[in-house]
Write a protein that holds these residues in place. Structure first.
Motif, mmCIF file in Angstrom:
data_model
loop_
_atom_site.group_PDB
_atom_site.id
_atom_site.type_symbol
_atom_site.label_atom_id
_atom_site.label_comp_id
_atom_site.label_asym_id
_atom_site.label_seq_id
_atom_site.Cartn_x
_atom_site.Cartn_y
_atom_site.Cartn_z
ATOM 1 N N LEU A 89 0.727 -1.174 -0.003
ATOM 2 C CA LEU A 89 0.080 0.096 0.057
ATOM 3 C C LEU A 89 0.830 1.160 -0.013
ATOM 4 O O LEU A 89 0.490 2.278 -0.870
ATOM 5 N N TYR A 90 1.966 1.269 0.870
ATOM 6 C CA TYR A 90 2.771 2.335 0.931
ATOM 7 C C TYR A 90 3.473 2.623 -0.618
ATOM 8 O O TYR A 90 3.464 3.704 -1.014
ATOM 9 N N ARG A 91 3.833 1.695 -1.195
ATOM 10 C CA ARG A 91 4.412 1.701 -2.517
ATOM 11 C C ARG A 91 3.427 2.156 -3.543
ATOM 12 O O ARG A 91 3.904 2.940 -4.375
ATOM 13 N N ASN A 92 2.449 1.824 -3.508
ATOM 14 C CA ASN A 92 1.328 2.147 -4.480
ATOM 15 C C ASN A 92 0.848 3.559 -4.073
ATOM 16 O O ASN A 92 0.342 4.502 -4.994
ATOM 17 N N SER A 93 0.836 4.209 -2.952
ATOM 18 C CA SER A 93 0.064 5.385 -2.449
ATOM 19 C C SER A 93 1.452 6.467 -2.459
ATOM 20 O O SER A 93 1.103 7.589 -2.926
ATOM 21 N N PHE A 94 2.590 6.056 -2.442
ATOM 22 C CA PHE A 94 3.747 7.017 -2.466
ATOM 23 C C PHE A 94 4.866 7.039 -3.647
ATOM 24 O O PHE A 94 4.937 5.625 -3.922
ATOM 25 N N SER A 95 5.027 7.830 -4.480
ATOM 26 C CA SER A 95 5.881 7.674 -5.390
ATOM 27 C C SER A 95 7.526 7.896 -4.815
ATOM 28 O O SER A 95 7.548 8.161 -3.667
ATOM 29 N N GLU A 96 8.577 7.602 -5.489
ATOM 30 C CA GLU A 96 9.765 7.767 -5.088
ATOM 31 C C GLU A 96 10.138 9.198 -4.756
ATOM 32 O O GLU A 96 10.917 9.591 -3.823
ATOM 33 N N THR A 97 9.450 10.076 -5.252
ATOM 34 C CA THR A 97 9.658 11.617 -5.070
ATOM 35 C C THR A 97 9.212 11.925 -3.653
ATOM 36 O O THR A 97 9.750 12.903 -3.027
ATOM 37 N N ASP A 98 7.940 11.678 -3.446
ATOM 38 C CA ASP A 98 7.144 12.063 -2.194
ATOM 39 C C ASP A 98 7.127 11.067 -0.946
ATOM 40 O O ASP A 98 6.471 10.967 -0.310
ATOM 41 N N SER A 99 8.198 10.206 -0.993
ATOM 42 C CA SER A 99 8.258 9.214 0.089
ATOM 43 C C SER A 99 8.950 9.746 1.138
ATOM 44 O O SER A 99 9.494 10.756 0.983
ATOM 45 N N VAL A 100 8.651 9.325 2.303
ATOM 46 C CA VAL A 100 9.123 9.797 3.664
ATOM 47 C C VAL A 100 10.571 9.059 4.003
ATOM 48 O O VAL A 100 10.619 7.951 3.838
ATOM 49 N N PRO A 101 11.341 9.984 4.279
ATOM 50 C CA PRO A 101 12.767 9.813 4.242
ATOM 51 C C PRO A 101 12.981 8.456 5.552
ATOM 52 O O PRO A 101 13.894 7.895 5.613
ATOM 53 N N GLU A 102 12.180 8.508 6.468
ATOM 54 C CA GLU A 102 12.318 7.650 7.634
ATOM 55 C C GLU A 102 12.009 6.133 7.190
ATOM 56 O O GLU A 102 12.619 5.264 7.636
ATOM 57 N N ILE A 103 11.316 6.052 6.216
ATOM 58 C CA ILE A 103 10.733 4.507 5.969
ATOM 59 C C ILE A 103 11.900 3.849 5.164
ATOM 60 O O ILE A 103 12.093 2.881 5.797
ATOM 61 N N PRO A 104 12.650 4.313 4.459
ATOM 62 C CA PRO A 104 13.805 3.804 3.648
ATOM 63 C C PRO A 104 14.875 3.456 4.943
ATOM 64 O O PRO A 104 15.509 2.518 4.885
#
Length: 167
Positions: A89-104
């Protein structure tokens, strides 16, 4: 003009709903990753303690550590079953550009902890294998003094079968 305004409001509401959904998804995913990280740290601590127990040859402690290890592993597996769909769900909802840096960063930390757990687990298995071999050698070295002796119950000694009681 009124129709356009109502459509614009619906679009704004959908966007707000989407934002709220994304925020909830992100918070839940982050919480799950943090829980899994805590479980891996707990597992690593148990494995380190288990290593000391193996070297001390304390079997009761080793059994307790093994049971605790199984419980923690079961918790990690159940968390992983929830995390996989959330990650999709996270991958489908967020693109690489607007992903949250904490998750990676959390995911990288988890991968590192998983590798440490695997390394520690392998080290403990190797230690156990060494100790099992040593115990087998000690058992083989023990001499049983009765090993080739015949049992007193298996002997066919000549004993009396009648008793003469005469006066």
């Amino acid at each position: 003009m009124l129709a356009l305004t109502s459509t614009d409001n619906v679009m704004t509401e959908l966007t707000q709903a989407e934002i709220a959904e994304r925020t909830a998804l992100l918070k839940r995913f982050k919480t799950l990753l943090e829980q899994q990280r805590a479980k891996f740290k707990e597992y690593l601590a148990v494995l380190e303690s288990q290593e000391k127990t193996i070297t001390e040859e304390n079997t009761e402690q080793l059994l307790a550590h093994t049971e605790l290890e199984q419980q923690i592993a079961a918790n990690i597996i159940s968390l992983q079953k929830v995390i996989h769909p959330m990650e999709e769900l996270y991958r489908n909802s967020f693109s690489e550009t607007d992903s949250v840096p904490e998750i990676p960063r959390l995911q990288a930390d988890l991968r590192q902890l998983q590798q440490q757990v695997l390394d520690r687990n392998k080290k403990n298995r190797d230690l156990l294998q060494i100790h099992i071999t040593q115990i087998k050698d000690r058992l083989a070295a023990v001499k049983n003094p009765y090993r080739n002796a015949r049992s007193i119950y298996a002997q066919t000694a000549h004993t009396a079968s009648r008793i003469n009681i005469s006066i």
